[in-house]
Design a protein around this motif. Structure first.
Motif, PDB file in Angstrom:
ATOM      1  N   CYS A  23       2.151   1.276  -3.397  1.00 11.80           N
ATOM      2  CA  CYS A  23       0.919   1.971  -4.485  1.00 11.80           C
ATOM      3  C   CYS A  23       0.312   3.854  -3.816  1.00 11.80           C
ATOM      4  O   CYS A  23       0.408   4.278  -5.268  1.00 11.80           O
ATOM      5  CB  CYS A  23      -0.622   2.089  -4.113  1.00 11.80           C
ATOM      6  SG  CYS A  23      -2.046   1.968  -4.797  1.00 11.80           S
ATOM      7  N   PHE A  24       0.717   3.984  -2.730  1.00  9.96           N
ATOM      8  CA  PHE A  24       0.296   5.415  -2.295  1.00  9.96           C
ATOM      9  C   PHE A  24       2.188   6.692  -2.732  1.00  9.96           C
ATOM     10  O   PHE A  24       1.672   7.798  -3.346  1.00  9.96           O
ATOM     11  CB  PHE A  24       0.271   6.143  -0.701  1.00  9.96           C
ATOM     12  CG  PHE A  24      -0.691   5.255  -0.166  1.00  9.96           C
ATOM     13  CD1 PHE A  24      -2.184   5.577  -1.234  1.00  9.96           C
ATOM     14  CD2 PHE A  24      -0.762   4.893   1.522  1.00  9.96           C
ATOM     15  CE1 PHE A  24      -3.471   5.442  -0.008  1.00  9.96           C
ATOM     16  CE2 PHE A  24      -2.225   4.222   1.595  1.00  9.96           C
ATOM     17  CZ  PHE A  24      -3.486   4.395   0.796  1.00  9.96           C
ATOM     18  N   THR A  25       3.025   5.880  -2.632  1.00  8.80           N
ATOM     19  CA  THR A  25       4.039   6.957  -3.442  1.00  8.80           C
ATOM     20  C   THR A  25       4.384   6.534  -4.779  1.00  8.80           C
ATOM     21  O   THR A  25       4.289   7.650  -5.050  1.00  8.80           O
ATOM     22  CB  THR A  25       4.948   5.872  -2.848  1.00  8.80           C
ATOM     23  OG1 THR A  25       5.696   5.427  -1.258  1.00  8.80           O
ATOM     24  CG2 THR A  25       7.063   6.483  -3.581  1.00  8.80           C
ATOM     25  N   ARG A  26       3.483   5.541  -5.756  1.00  9.77           N
ATOM     26  CA  ARG A  26       3.399   5.753  -7.232  1.00  9.77           C
ATOM     27  C   ARG A  26       2.457   7.203  -7.558  1.00  9.77           C
ATOM     28  O   ARG A  26       2.817   8.019  -8.144  1.00  9.77           O
ATOM     29  CB  ARG A  26       2.735   4.400  -7.624  1.00  9.77           C
ATOM     30  CG  ARG A  26       3.950   3.684  -8.109  1.00  9.77           C
ATOM     31  CD  ARG A  26       4.245   2.706  -8.513  1.00  9.77           C
ATOM     32  NE  ARG A  26       2.949   1.726  -7.700  1.00  9.77           N
ATOM     33  CZ  ARG A  26       2.576   1.077  -7.144  1.00  9.77           C
ATOM     34  NH1 ARG A  26       4.149   0.612  -6.947  1.00  9.77           N
ATOM     35  NH2 ARG A  26       1.636   0.194  -7.259  1.00  9.77           N
ATOM     36  N   SER A  27       1.225   6.683  -6.393  1.00  5.94           N
ATOM     37  CA  SER A  27       0.005   7.944  -7.118  1.00  5.94           C
ATOM     38  C   SER A  27       0.102   9.752  -6.006  1.00  5.94           C
ATOM     39  O   SER A  27       0.474  10.486  -7.197  1.00  5.94           O
ATOM     40  CB  SER A  27      -0.760   7.891  -5.475  1.00  5.94           C
ATOM     41  OG  SER A  27      -1.445   6.498  -5.920  1.00  5.94           O
ATOM     42  N   ARG A  28       1.336   9.666  -5.319  1.00  6.13           N
ATOM     43  CA  ARG A  28       1.907  10.723  -4.517  1.00  6.13           C
ATOM     44  C   ARG A  28       2.797  11.333  -6.092  1.00  6.13           C
ATOM     45  O   ARG A  28       2.844  12.486  -5.897  1.00  6.13           O
ATOM     46  CB  ARG A  28       3.060  11.021  -3.488  1.00  6.13           C
ATOM     47  CG  ARG A  28       3.173  12.392  -2.836  1.00  6.13           C
ATOM     48  CD  ARG A  28       3.981  11.602  -2.002  1.00  6.13           C
ATOM     49  NE  ARG A  28       3.834  13.017  -1.060  1.00  6.13           N
ATOM     50  CZ  ARG A  28       3.757  14.507  -1.849  1.00  6.13           C
ATOM     51  NH1 ARG A  28       3.790  14.360  -2.873  1.00  6.13           N
ATOM     52  NH2 ARG A  28       4.441  15.916  -0.631  1.00  6.13           N
ATOM     53  N   HIS A  29       3.744  10.630  -6.891  1.00  5.94           N
ATOM     54  CA  HIS A  29       4.853  11.189  -7.599  1.00  5.94           C
ATOM     55  C   HIS A  29       4.061  11.486  -8.732  1.00  5.94           C
ATOM     56  O   HIS A  29       3.784  12.720  -9.575  1.00  5.94           O
ATOM     57  CB  HIS A  29       5.456  10.115  -8.107  1.00  5.94           C
ATOM     58  CG  HIS A  29       6.654   9.847  -7.051  1.00  5.94           C
ATOM     59  ND1 HIS A  29       7.584  10.500  -6.366  1.00  5.94           N
ATOM     60  CD2 HIS A  29       7.179   8.200  -6.645  1.00  5.94           C
ATOM     61  CE1 HIS A  29       8.685  10.089  -5.848  1.00  5.94           C
ATOM     62  NE2 HIS A  29       8.165   8.658  -5.495  1.00  5.94           N
ATOM     63  N   ALA A  30       2.733  10.756  -9.314  1.00  4.57           N
ATOM     64  CA  ALA A  30       2.051  10.803 -10.459  1.00  4.57           C
ATOM     65  C   ALA A  30       1.165  12.326 -10.101  1.00  4.57           C
ATOM     66  O   ALA A  30       0.947  13.396 -10.625  1.00  4.57           O
ATOM     67  CB  ALA A  30       0.805  10.214 -10.909  1.00  4.57           C
ATOM     68  N   LEU A  31       1.111  12.206  -8.693  1.00  4.76           N
ATOM     69  CA  LEU A  31      -0.156  13.898  -8.061  1.00  4.76           C
ATOM     70  C   LEU A  31       1.313  15.412  -8.105  1.00  4.76           C
ATOM     71  O   LEU A  31       1.337  16.567  -8.593  1.00  4.76           O
ATOM     72  CB  LEU A  31      -0.822  14.079  -7.079  1.00  4.76           C
ATOM     73  CG  LEU A  31      -1.569  12.803  -6.935  1.00  4.76           C
ATOM     74  CD1 LEU A  31      -2.348  12.666  -5.956  1.00  4.76           C
ATOM     75  CD2 LEU A  31      -2.840  13.528  -8.553  1.00  4.76           C
ATOM     76  N   ASP A  32       2.353  14.836  -8.192  1.00  6.27           N
ATOM     77  CA  ASP A  32       3.212  15.774  -7.963  1.00  6.27           C
ATOM     78  C   ASP A  32       3.396  15.735  -9.618  1.00  6.27           C
ATOM     79  O   ASP A  32       3.661  17.185 -10.067  1.00  6.27           O
ATOM     80  CB  ASP A  32       4.510  14.740  -7.603  1.00  6.27           C
ATOM     81  CG  ASP A  32       4.787  15.502  -5.472  1.00  6.27           C
ATOM     82  OD1 ASP A  32       3.690  16.322  -5.113  1.00  6.27           O
ATOM     83  OD2 ASP A  32       5.564  14.987  -5.564  1.00  6.27           O
ATOM     84  N   ARG A  82       0.882  -1.148  -0.049  1.00  4.92           N
ATOM     85  CA  ARG A  82      -0.001  -0.088   0.155  1.00  4.92           C
ATOM     86  C   ARG A  82       0.969   1.231   0.243  1.00  4.92           C
ATOM     87  O   ARG A  82       0.479   2.539  -0.874  1.00  4.92           O
ATOM     88  CB  ARG A  82      -0.811   0.329   1.006  1.00  4.92           C
ATOM     89  CG  ARG A  82      -1.859  -1.183   0.790  1.00  4.92           C
ATOM     90  CD  ARG A  82      -3.097  -1.472   2.112  1.00  4.92           C
ATOM     91  NE  ARG A  82      -3.111  -0.531   2.892  1.00  4.92           N
ATOM     92  CZ  ARG A  82      -3.566  -0.810   4.231  1.00  4.92           C
ATOM     93  NH1 ARG A  82      -3.597  -1.522   4.925  1.00  4.92           N
ATOM     94  NH2 ARG A  82      -3.575   0.831   5.507  1.00  4.92           N
TER      95      ARG A  82
END
Length: 127
Positions: free
Chosen positions: A101-110, A98
């Motif tokens: 997954c959150f780290t990937r999502s954060r990078h995508a949002l950044d 998890r």
């Protein structure tokens, strides 16, 4: 003390405290009129449960932790320790997935935020 008092002292809703009771994590006594009665120990226990839940520990594991901590009759065995260790290991692996997954999502949002801000600056410069 009644459930409202416990709620105020722990910051947990009465609904959440009833859920903890339903899950076997809290064991209030009942007065003659059926009201739940809690002790000061329940305040500490509810806060501890709250902190574990907030940390992402599911109630099914909290129940096991409480059983181990509260084992006064010696039912907890080394076999229980192995089973518990396996469950903890599985839970840690799930948390790691998890987090990834959150780290990937954060990078995508950044990246999206960076692109959006760049487009805003570009549009303002053209205006």
């Amino acid at each position: 003390m009644r459930i409202g008092d416990l709620s105020r002292q722990t910051g947990l809703s009465s609904r959440m405290l009833r859920y903890y009771e339903q899950e076997g994590l809290l064991h209030p006594t009942r007065s003659a009129n059926g009201y739940r009665e809690y002790t000061e120990d329940d305040v500490d226990r509810a806060k501890w449960i709250r902190d574990l839940v907030t940390s992402g520990v599911p109630t099914r594991l909290i129940s096991i932790v409480i059983d181990q901590r509260d084992d006064r009759e010696g039912r907890w065995t080394s076999n229980c320790d192995r089973v518990f260790a396996e469950r903890l290991s599985t839970e840690i692996e799930d948390l790691d997935r998890r987090i990834a997954c959150f780290t990937r999502s954060r990078h995508a949002l950044d990246d999206l935020l960076r692109i959006t801000r760049s487009e805003i600056r570009s549009a303002q410069a053209d205006a």
